[in-house]
Enzyme design. Structure first.
Site, PDB file in Angstrom:
ATOM      1  N   ASP A 159       0.848  -1.205   0.000  1.00 55.31           N
ATOM      2  CA  ASP A 159       0.000   0.000   0.000  1.00 55.31           C
ATOM      3  C   ASP A 159       0.877   1.246   0.000  1.00 55.31           C
ATOM      4  O   ASP A 159       1.993   1.236   0.537  1.00 55.31           O
ATOM      5  CB  ASP A 159      -0.904  -0.031   1.252  1.00 55.31           C
ATOM      6  CG  ASP A 159      -2.035   0.972   1.146  1.00 55.31           C
ATOM      7  OD1 ASP A 159      -2.308   1.490   0.040  1.00 55.31           O
ATOM      8  OD2 ASP A 159      -2.651   1.263   2.199  1.00 55.31           O
ATOM      9  N   GLY A 160       0.360   2.315  -0.590  1.00 56.18           N
ATOM     10  CA  GLY A 160       1.046   3.606  -0.506  1.00 56.18           C
ATOM     11  C   GLY A 160       1.660   4.102  -1.794  1.00 56.18           C
ATOM     12  O   GLY A 160       2.334   5.139  -1.793  1.00 56.18           O
ATOM     13  N   ASN A 161       1.420   3.413  -2.903  1.00 63.52           N
ATOM     14  CA  ASN A 161       1.987   3.879  -4.186  1.00 63.52           C
ATOM     15  C   ASN A 161       1.467   5.266  -4.544  1.00 63.52           C
ATOM     16  O   ASN A 161       2.228   6.128  -5.003  1.00 63.52           O
ATOM     17  CB  ASN A 161       1.602   2.931  -5.328  1.00 63.52           C
ATOM     18  CG  ASN A 161       2.216   1.557  -5.194  1.00 63.52           C
ATOM     19  OD1 ASN A 161       3.120   1.363  -4.396  1.00 63.52           O
ATOM     20  ND2 ASN A 161       1.725   0.609  -5.969  1.00 63.52           N
ATOM     21  N   ARG A 200       0.207   7.652  -2.558  1.00 59.79           N
ATOM     22  CA  ARG A 200       0.755   8.703  -1.673  1.00 59.79           C
ATOM     23  C   ARG A 200       2.215   8.992  -1.983  1.00 59.79           C
ATOM     24  O   ARG A 200       2.656  10.130  -1.960  1.00 59.79           O
ATOM     25  CB  ARG A 200       0.595   8.284  -0.203  1.00 59.79           C
ATOM     26  CG  ARG A 200      -0.748   8.696   0.384  1.00 59.79           C
ATOM     27  CD  ARG A 200      -1.057   7.931   1.636  1.00 59.79           C
ATOM     28  NE  ARG A 200      -1.434   6.557   1.332  1.00 59.79           N
ATOM     29  CZ  ARG A 200      -1.607   5.609   2.231  1.00 59.79           C
ATOM     30  NH1 ARG A 200      -1.414   5.880   3.509  1.00 59.79           N
ATOM     31  NH2 ARG A 200      -1.968   4.400   1.875  1.00 59.79           N
ATOM     32  N   HIS A 236       2.804   3.468  -8.956  1.00 62.18           N
ATOM     33  CA  HIS A 236       2.671   2.021  -9.176  1.00 62.18           C
ATOM     34  C   HIS A 236       3.909   1.480  -9.900  1.00 62.18           C
ATOM     35  O   HIS A 236       4.372   0.373  -9.615  1.00 62.18           O
ATOM     36  CB  HIS A 236       1.415   1.722  -9.997  1.00 62.18           C
ATOM     37  CG  HIS A 236       0.131   2.083  -9.291  1.00 62.18           C
ATOM     38  ND1 HIS A 236      -0.118   1.727  -7.987  1.00 62.18           N
ATOM     39  CD2 HIS A 236      -0.962   2.770  -9.706  1.00 62.18           C
ATOM     40  CE1 HIS A 236      -1.314   2.170  -7.639  1.00 62.18           C
ATOM     41  NE2 HIS A 236      -1.849   2.819  -8.651  1.00 62.18           N
ATOM     42  N   SER A 287      -7.150  -5.632  -5.792  1.00 67.89           N
ATOM     43  CA  SER A 287      -8.275  -6.191  -5.045  1.00 67.89           C
ATOM     44  C   SER A 287      -9.564  -6.092  -5.860  1.00 67.89           C
ATOM     45  O   SER A 287      -9.641  -5.325  -6.833  1.00 67.89           O
ATOM     46  CB  SER A 287      -8.456  -5.429  -3.729  1.00 67.89           C
ATOM     47  OG  SER A 287      -8.922  -4.117  -3.992  1.00 67.89           O
ATOM     48  N   ARG A 341     -11.693   1.978  -9.023  1.00 67.03           N
ATOM     49  CA  ARG A 341     -10.824   3.145  -9.252  1.00 67.03           C
ATOM     50  C   ARG A 341     -11.101   3.715 -10.653  1.00 67.03           C
ATOM     51  O   ARG A 341     -11.659   3.019 -11.506  1.00 67.03           O
ATOM     52  CB  ARG A 341      -9.360   2.731  -9.134  1.00 67.03           C
ATOM     53  CG  ARG A 341      -9.022   2.376  -7.708  1.00 67.03           C
ATOM     54  CD  ARG A 341      -7.545   2.260  -7.493  1.00 67.03           C
ATOM     55  NE  ARG A 341      -7.307   2.014  -6.083  1.00 67.03           N
ATOM     56  CZ  ARG A 341      -6.150   2.141  -5.471  1.00 67.03           C
ATOM     57  NH1 ARG A 341      -5.085   2.502  -6.147  1.00 67.03           N
ATOM     58  NH2 ARG A 341      -6.033   1.909  -4.188  1.00 67.03           N
ATOM     59  N   LEU A 344      10.764 -20.957  -5.275  1.00 66.67           N
ATOM     60  CA  LEU A 344       9.873 -19.955  -4.674  1.00 66.67           C
ATOM     61  C   LEU A 344       8.591 -19.918  -5.476  1.00 66.67           C
ATOM     62  O   LEU A 344       8.627 -19.906  -6.708  1.00 66.67           O
ATOM     63  CB  LEU A 344      10.543 -18.564  -4.713  1.00 66.67           C
ATOM     64  CG  LEU A 344       9.665 -17.343  -4.429  1.00 66.67           C
ATOM     65  CD1 LEU A 344       9.102 -17.375  -3.013  1.00 66.67           C
ATOM     66  CD2 LEU A 344      10.464 -16.038  -4.627  1.00 66.67           C
ATOM     67  N   ARG A 373      -5.352  -2.015   8.740  1.00 64.27           N
ATOM     68  CA  ARG A 373      -6.508  -2.716   8.168  1.00 64.27           C
ATOM     69  C   ARG A 373      -6.044  -3.985   7.451  1.00 64.27           C
ATOM     70  O   ARG A 373      -4.918  -4.058   6.978  1.00 64.27           O
ATOM     71  CB  ARG A 373      -7.192  -1.832   7.108  1.00 64.27           C
ATOM     72  CG  ARG A 373      -7.982  -0.693   7.636  1.00 64.27           C
ATOM     73  CD  ARG A 373      -8.878  -0.143   6.528  1.00 64.27           C
ATOM     74  NE  ARG A 373      -8.124   0.560   5.504  1.00 64.27           N
ATOM     75  CZ  ARG A 373      -7.815   1.866   5.573  1.00 64.27           C
ATOM     76  NH1 ARG A 373      -8.187   2.584   6.603  1.00 64.27           N
ATOM     77  NH2 ARG A 373      -7.131   2.427   4.591  1.00 64.27           N
ATOM     78  N   ILE A 374      -6.977  -4.925   7.307  1.00 66.27           N
ATOM     79  CA  ILE A 374      -6.692  -6.166   6.569  1.00 66.27           C
ATOM     80  C   ILE A 374      -7.204  -6.062   5.128  1.00 66.27           C
ATOM     81  O   ILE A 374      -6.732  -6.761   4.227  1.00 66.27           O
ATOM     82  CB  ILE A 374      -7.335  -7.388   7.294  1.00 66.27           C
ATOM     83  CG1 ILE A 374      -6.759  -7.541   8.712  1.00 66.27           C
ATOM     84  CG2 ILE A 374      -7.152  -8.675   6.513  1.00 66.27           C
ATOM     85  CD1 ILE A 374      -5.262  -7.784   8.778  1.00 66.27           C
ATOM     86  N   SER A 375      -8.187  -5.195   4.906  1.00 64.51           N
ATOM     87  CA  SER A 375      -8.685  -4.906   3.545  1.00 64.51           C
ATOM     88  C   SER A 375      -9.054  -6.145   2.737  1.00 64.51           C
ATOM     89  O   SER A 375      -8.690  -6.262   1.565  1.00 64.51           O
ATOM     90  CB  SER A 375      -7.656  -4.064   2.780  1.00 64.51           C
ATOM     91  OG  SER A 375      -7.428  -2.843   3.431  1.00 64.51           O
TER      92      SER A 375
HETATM   93  C1  FPP Z   1      -1.781   0.278  -3.336  1.00 66.70           C
HETATM   94  O1  FPP Z   1      -1.346   1.593  -3.417  1.00 66.70           O
HETATM   95  C2  FPP Z   1      -1.293  -0.494  -4.433  1.00 66.70           C
HETATM   96  C3  FPP Z   1      -2.078  -1.032  -5.409  1.00 66.70           C
HETATM   97  C4  FPP Z   1      -3.529  -0.901  -5.468  1.00 66.70           C
HETATM   98  C5  FPP Z   1      -1.506  -1.784  -6.513  1.00 66.70           C
HETATM   99  C6  FPP Z   1      -0.263  -2.519  -6.214  1.00 66.70           C
HETATM  100  C7  FPP Z   1       0.532  -2.570  -7.437  1.00 66.70           C
HETATM  101  C8  FPP Z   1       1.878  -2.538  -7.498  1.00 66.70           C
HETATM  102  C9  FPP Z   1       2.749  -2.583  -6.328  1.00 66.70           C
HETATM  103  C10 FPP Z   1       2.601  -2.423  -8.785  1.00 66.70           C
HETATM  104  C11 FPP Z   1       2.287  -3.465  -9.771  1.00 66.70           C
HETATM  105  C12 FPP Z   1       2.362  -4.826  -9.241  1.00 66.70           C
HETATM  106  C13 FPP Z   1       2.960  -5.819  -9.881  1.00 66.70           C
HETATM  107  C14 FPP Z   1       2.912  -7.183  -9.334  1.00 66.70           C
HETATM  108  C15 FPP Z   1       3.694  -5.581 -11.117  1.00 66.70           C
HETATM  109  P1  FPP Z   1      -2.440   2.714  -3.489  1.00 66.70           P
HETATM  110  O2  FPP Z   1      -2.623   3.080  -4.922  1.00 66.70           O
HETATM  111  O3  FPP Z   1      -3.686   2.284  -2.796  1.00 66.70           O
HETATM  112  O4  FPP Z   1      -1.736   3.854  -2.693  1.00 66.70           O
HETATM  113  P2  FPP Z   1      -2.420   4.981  -1.794  1.00 66.70           P
HETATM  114  O5  FPP Z   1      -3.150   4.269  -0.703  1.00 66.70           O
HETATM  115  O6  FPP Z   1      -1.273   5.767  -1.314  1.00 66.70           O
HETATM  116  O7  FPP Z   1      -3.341   5.744  -2.706  1.00 66.70           O
END
Ligand code: FPP
Length: 247
Positions: free
Chosen positions: A27-29, A31, A44, A72, A78, A138, A201-203
């Site tokens: 989580d957090g991409n 932000r 992302h 998810s 989104r 793995l 959270r577990i989301s």
């Molecule tokens: C949550 O951050 C992240 C996601 C919804 C997507 C996760 C995807 C990646 C890490 C990249 C692609 C993955 C692979 C396997 C190539 P958010 O967008 O909810 O961040 P925020 O809570 O800060 O808005």
């Protein structure tokens, strides 16, 4: 919360007490990107580099199962532009990483409602899963279009149908049978669940499977999550005493 201050190194870890299965809520991409005046997609993209780092680390340490929450069931809500970009990123990642997966004996698997993914992503996913199916060091499970409640509903429907058709006796349903009808039927439960970006959270992630998991929440945003912090968390995990409700 991870409490270690000094960074752990591989040498600080007891190889015999590493978790068999680590699950991560990445989580957090968004932000991370917003803080840098970038768009969310760039967050992302940076997050996908962290995926590579953590997969490599699990492989180096000999952790046999890693499950990453990549998309998810709720993420479909989104904006279309973000969903499309995430799907395109996923497709690129799957093609680009094939060589690394093969060179490192890593098997790719998916959990979730794969049928909801766009056909071009499904195609690349199936190709990569087939290519890597005999790899054994793995298993990387990507949770895609994944929701634990949907997984549980599907399990209940399957067991109910078997009972209706006389294949099982409802009174004989056990926890093992429930586990055998989840997407994760062939893999052990995670002993360690990590969530980045500080949300407690577990989301809707692996609700059944995390019954006894140790949970670590770090404030670090996923794109900033590093090998060093992962090792710190593993070190902390090894300090915890897992009692499973016993004394
Ligand atoms: C949550 O951050 C992240 C996601 C919804 C997507 C996760 C995807 C990646 C890490 C990249 C692609 C993955 C692979 C396997 C190539 P958010 O967008 O909810 O961040 P925020 O809570 O800060 O808005």
């Amino acid at each position: 919360m991870s409490s270690s201050k000094a960074s752990a190194s591989r040498a600080d870890l007891d190889p015999a007490r590493l978790p068999t299965h680590v699950a991560i809520i990445m989580d957090g991409n968004g932000r991370w990107a917003t803080k840098r005046l970038l768009n969310r997609i760039q967050g992302h993209e940076k997050g996908s580099e962290t995926v590579r780092t953590i997969v490599r680390t699990c492989r180096e340490l000999g952790i046999p199962f890693l499950t990453l929450y990549a998309f998810s069931t709720e993420n479909w809500q989104r904006p279309k532009i973000e969903v499309d970009a995430l799907m395109a990123l996923l497709k690129r990642f799957l093609v680009r990483e094939r060589r690394e997966l093969m060179d490192n004996n890593i098997r790719l698997q998916v959990i979730g409602q794969i049928d909801r993914l766009p056909p071009n992503v499904r195609k690349v996913l199936h190709q990569t899963m087939t290519l890597t199916q005999d790899n054994t060091a793995l298993q990387l499970n990507l949770a895609l279009s994944y929701g634990a409640r949907t997984e549980i509903v599907e399990m209940v429907r399957t067991l109910a149908a078997k009972a209706r058709n006389g294949l099982i006796d409802p009174d004989s349903i056990t926890a093992e049978m429930v586990a055998d009808h989840l997407y994760t039927c062939a893999i052990p439960d995670p002993e360690l669940l990590i969530r980045t970006s500080g949300e407690m959270r577990i989301s809707n992630f692996l609700l059944w499977q995390i019954a006894y998991a140790e949970i670590f929440v770090t404030p670090t945003l996923w794109p900033d999550f590093s090998k060093e912090e992962f090792l710190d968390i593993l070190k902390d995990y090894q300090r915890r005493e897992r009692r499973f409700g016993r004394v």
